[in-house]
Design a protein around this motif. Sequence first.
Motif, short mmCIF file in Angstrom:
data_model
loop_
_atom_site.label_atom_id
_atom_site.label_comp_id
_atom_site.label_asym_id
_atom_site.label_seq_id
_atom_site.Cartn_x
_atom_site.Cartn_y
_atom_site.Cartn_z
N TRP A 157 65.96 18.54 170.47
CA TRP A 157 67.34 18.23 170.85
C TRP A 157 68.31 18.77 169.82
CZ3 TRP A 157 63.84 14.30 169.60
CH2 TRP A 157 64.09 13.60 168.40
N ALA A 158 69.55 18.94 170.27
CA ALA A 158 70.62 19.44 169.39
C ALA A 158 71.87 18.63 169.65
CB ALA A 158 70.87 20.91 169.67
N TYR A 159 72.44 18.07 168.60
CA TYR A 159 73.68 17.30 168.68
C TYR A 159 74.75 18.00 167.85
CZ TYR A 159 72.16 12.87 170.88
OH TYR A 159 71.74 11.92 171.77
N GLY A 160 76.00 17.91 168.31
CA GLY A 160 77.10 18.44 167.55
C GLY A 160 78.42 17.95 168.12
N ASP A 161 79.51 18.16 167.38
CA ASP A 161 80.82 17.71 167.85
C ASP A 161 81.68 18.88 168.32
OD1 ASP A 161 81.41 18.91 165.45
OD2 ASP A 161 82.26 17.12 164.51
N ASP A 162 81.05 20.02 168.59
CA ASP A 162 81.74 21.22 169.03
C ASP A 162 81.04 21.77 170.26
OD1 ASP A 162 81.89 24.44 168.82
OD2 ASP A 162 83.74 23.53 168.05
N ILE A 163 81.80 22.39 171.16
CA ILE A 163 81.22 22.91 172.40
C ILE A 163 80.16 23.97 172.12
CG2 ILE A 163 82.89 24.77 172.77
CD1 ILE A 163 82.86 23.90 175.77
N GLY A 164 80.16 24.54 170.93
CA GLY A 164 79.17 25.54 170.58
C GLY A 164 77.74 25.03 170.57
N ILE A 210 70.99 24.95 174.70
CA ILE A 210 70.04 24.60 175.75
C ILE A 210 69.22 25.82 176.18
CG2 ILE A 210 71.51 25.06 177.75
CD1 ILE A 210 69.24 21.95 177.24
N PHE A 211 69.70 27.03 175.90
CA PHE A 211 68.97 28.24 176.25
C PHE A 211 67.81 28.52 175.28
CE2 PHE A 211 73.10 28.98 178.28
CZ PHE A 211 72.69 29.34 179.56
N MET A 225 77.13 17.50 173.16
CA MET A 225 78.40 17.59 172.46
C MET A 225 78.98 16.18 172.38
SD MET A 225 81.91 19.56 173.54
CE MET A 225 83.48 19.04 172.82
N GLU A 226 78.99 15.61 171.19
CA GLU A 226 79.53 14.27 171.01
C GLU A 226 81.06 14.34 171.00
OE1 GLU A 226 76.57 11.91 168.18
OE2 GLU A 226 77.16 13.84 167.33
N ARG A 227 81.68 13.42 171.70
CA ARG A 227 83.14 13.40 171.71
C ARG A 227 83.63 11.97 171.95
NH1 ARG A 227 85.70 15.43 177.42
NH2 ARG A 227 84.38 14.19 178.78
N ALA A 235 80.38 26.46 184.64
CA ALA A 235 80.27 27.66 185.46
C ALA A 235 80.25 28.91 184.59
CB ALA A 235 81.44 27.72 186.45
N PHE A 236 81.07 28.93 183.54
CA PHE A 236 81.10 30.07 182.61
C PHE A 236 79.77 30.17 181.86
CE2 PHE A 236 81.86 31.81 178.38
CZ PHE A 236 82.42 33.04 178.69
N LEU A 237 79.28 29.03 181.37
CA LEU A 237 78.06 29.03 180.56
C LEU A 237 76.87 29.56 181.33
CD1 LEU A 237 76.70 28.22 177.87
CD2 LEU A 237 76.35 25.93 178.84
N PHE A 238 76.80 29.20 182.62
CA PHE A 238 75.64 29.62 183.43
C PHE A 238 75.97 30.76 184.39
CE2 PHE A 238 74.35 25.48 181.88
CZ PHE A 238 73.03 25.71 181.55
#
Length: 209
Positions: free
Chosen positions: A8-15, A20-21, A30-32, A93-96
């Motif tokens: 798993w990967a956690y972060g506070d940025d959309i990056g 997931i790829f 993305m924590e917010r 939609a952009f990501l995929f």
Amino acid sequence: MPPDCPHWAYGDDIGVLPRIFEDDITLAVMERTLPEALRDSVAAQLPPAARLDWHWRGAPGEAMRADLRRHLPAPDRAAALLDDIGTIASALAFLFDTETIGIRLRRLDEAMCPRFHVDNLPVRLVTTYAGPGSEWLPEHAVNRAGLGAPRADKPEIVTDPGAIGRLGAGDLALLKGDGWIGNEGRGLVHRSPQPAPGETRLLLALDPG
């Protein structure tokens, strides 16, 4: 959960979401913290006894926003919620690289999928606007032999109850399923939590493609 664990990967940025790829990652979060205007907009859609179970499949544009507005209990106070859902859907939609997103916004007064399970689709994005967030299991705490339809002879799925993770309200989480090519048998194990008496969840789920 620490950000450097195996799958798993956690972060506070959309990056963090494109992680997931990565082959080993089955959960990207993305924590917010939801801003006050969005919390107020969400609360307005949850009056006692109101029903909300909205579905959409198509492009995440103005037609989607107009359709959702028509189904909300308080459309005059929906601007912040509409903006947030529109932004999330467009980003997905952009990501995929797809023009089609399946979206469901649902009010829940009880657990929708209370048993730990794996989705057979490639990937799903979930976020909880109100109430407890979705729960998930790290791989070391799963006995996959217990998954599927319950039977008396099946073992317990959870081998370490203390390891159960929970998403926070507002977190954006991509959950990789068994339908992701190369991830067969490794989909993230997760479930809907049981709301406390009198507690309400507002859950958004999006499927790309």
